[in-house]
Scaffold this active site. Structure first.
Site, mmCIF file in Angstrom:
data_model
loop_
_atom_site.group_PDB
_atom_site.id
_atom_site.type_symbol
_atom_site.label_atom_id
_atom_site.label_comp_id
_atom_site.label_asym_id
_atom_site.label_seq_id
_atom_site.Cartn_x
_atom_site.Cartn_y
_atom_site.Cartn_z
ATOM 1 N N ASN A 1 0.979 -1.157 -0.054
ATOM 2 C CA ASN A 1 0.153 0.050 -0.030
ATOM 3 C C ASN A 1 0.960 1.356 0.060
ATOM 4 O O ASN A 1 1.306 1.498 0.862
ATOM 5 C CB ASN A 1 -0.917 0.117 1.309
ATOM 6 C CG ASN A 1 -1.804 1.082 1.491
ATOM 7 O OD1 ASN A 1 -1.747 1.977 0.533
ATOM 8 N ND2 ASN A 1 -2.279 1.364 2.596
ATOM 9 N N HIS B 1 -9.608 1.078 5.071
ATOM 10 C CA HIS B 1 -8.343 1.204 5.726
ATOM 11 C C HIS B 1 -8.673 2.436 6.919
ATOM 12 O O HIS B 1 -9.464 3.105 6.686
ATOM 13 C CB HIS B 1 -7.439 1.904 4.820
ATOM 14 C CG HIS B 1 -5.982 1.783 5.272
ATOM 15 N ND1 HIS B 1 -5.432 2.908 6.017
ATOM 16 C CD2 HIS B 1 -4.780 0.920 5.218
ATOM 17 C CE1 HIS B 1 -4.134 2.595 6.550
ATOM 18 N NE2 HIS B 1 -3.879 1.540 5.866
ATOM 19 N N GLU C 1 -5.278 -5.031 10.790
ATOM 20 C CA GLU C 1 -4.394 -3.978 11.101
ATOM 21 C C GLU C 1 -4.611 -3.390 12.341
ATOM 22 O O GLU C 1 -5.537 -2.326 12.167
ATOM 23 C CB GLU C 1 -4.324 -3.016 9.839
ATOM 24 C CG GLU C 1 -4.133 -3.651 8.451
ATOM 25 C CD GLU C 1 -3.405 -2.506 7.434
ATOM 26 O OE1 GLU C 1 -2.369 -2.950 7.007
ATOM 27 O OE2 GLU C 1 -4.063 -1.523 7.289
#
Ligand code: PGA
Length: 258
Positions: free
Chosen positions: A11, A99, A169
């Site tokens: 990313n 995200h 994450e």
């Protein structure tokens, strides 16, 4: 059996600064990737504006292309947005959604669910990020992850959910140099699997590809690989150096099949 294919996604976020630098970086990734013979899919997620140029290079290689986000509408009154339909002609295979850096700008669980549905309709693969802001000793962060998974899966059939990539994450580990321990990662892998199995069934849960992301580097990839139980990594900062990124992918091929 768990999917044996490993996925490592870089990313790039808002990097690099110019188209030329982006081309140089992807050329280096493509070149370095040639030395990997193992079963691993490598993808890069450049900023939108670089995608047409990067696509010309990745299309002739084994490196796949990902976008960092996309809107849930295919067209219409959505100022500043990019749709999966606009990305499709450039052979974009993956789209990252949810995200934490986008959630921090106000993206909701409901919008993330809509994005997943639009991406799947386009036959692209959503990489859906989940993660807690911080950990508490009572384990309440597990409830937070469970809620995110329930929400992302709302309205999805077992067949649709089995096509997802879910990236765990922990927000406290992103860009901080602080990585979750292998025990944390392994526990979370088992937890996410159990939530998916409860929502659907075990067969569906094991088809979902699970990634870990948060300060992954070549120095910790091996440990996370052998013990963490995930199916690959979502890499931020370390994906901006081709050598480092491809080394992480090589180490990830050591991820044991479960
Ligand atoms: P990092 O970022 O590897 O720089 O921590 C990971 C991500 O944000 O996907």
């Amino acid at each position: 059996m768990k999917k044996s294919k490993i996925l490592v996604v870089g990313n790039w976020k808002l990097n690099p600064g110019t188209k030329e630098e982006a081309q140089k970086l992807v050329r280096a990734v493509i070149n370095q990737t040639k030395k990997i013979t193992e079963n691993v899919t490598i993808a890069v997620a450049p900023p939108f504006l670089f995608i047409p140029e990067i696509s010309k290079l990745t299309v002739k290689s084994s490196v796949k292309l990902s976008a960092q986000d996309a809107h849930f509408e295919e067209r219409g009154a959505c100022t500043g947005e990019i749709s999966p339909a606009l990305l499709a002609p450039y052979d974009v295979l993956y789209i990252i959604v949810g995200h934490s850096e986008r959630r921090a700008l106000g993206e909701t669980d409901e919008q993330i669910n809509k994005k997943i549905q639009t991406i799947l309709k386009r036959r692209m693969i959503p990489i859906v990020c989940v993660g807690e802001e911080e950990r508490d000793s009572q384990g309440n962060f597990y409830k937070h992850i469970e809620k995110q998974i329930y929400s992302l899966a709302t309205g999805l059939t077992a067949n649709q959910v089995s096509q997802l990539v879910i990236a765990y994450e922990p927000i406290w580990a992103i860009g901080t140099g602080q990585t979750a321990t292998v025990e944390d990662v392994k526990e979370m892998q088992l937890f996410i699997m159990s939530v998916l199995a409860k929502l659907y069934d075990r067969q569906t849960a094991i088809k979902v590809q699970l990634l870990y992301g948060g300060s992954v580097k070549s120095s910790n990839a091996k440990e996370l690989t052998s013990e963490g139980g995930m199916d690959g990594f979502l890499v931020g900062g370390a994906s901006l150096q081709a050598d480092e990124f491809v080394t992480i992918a090589q180490l990830a091929t050591g991820i044991k099949n479960k």
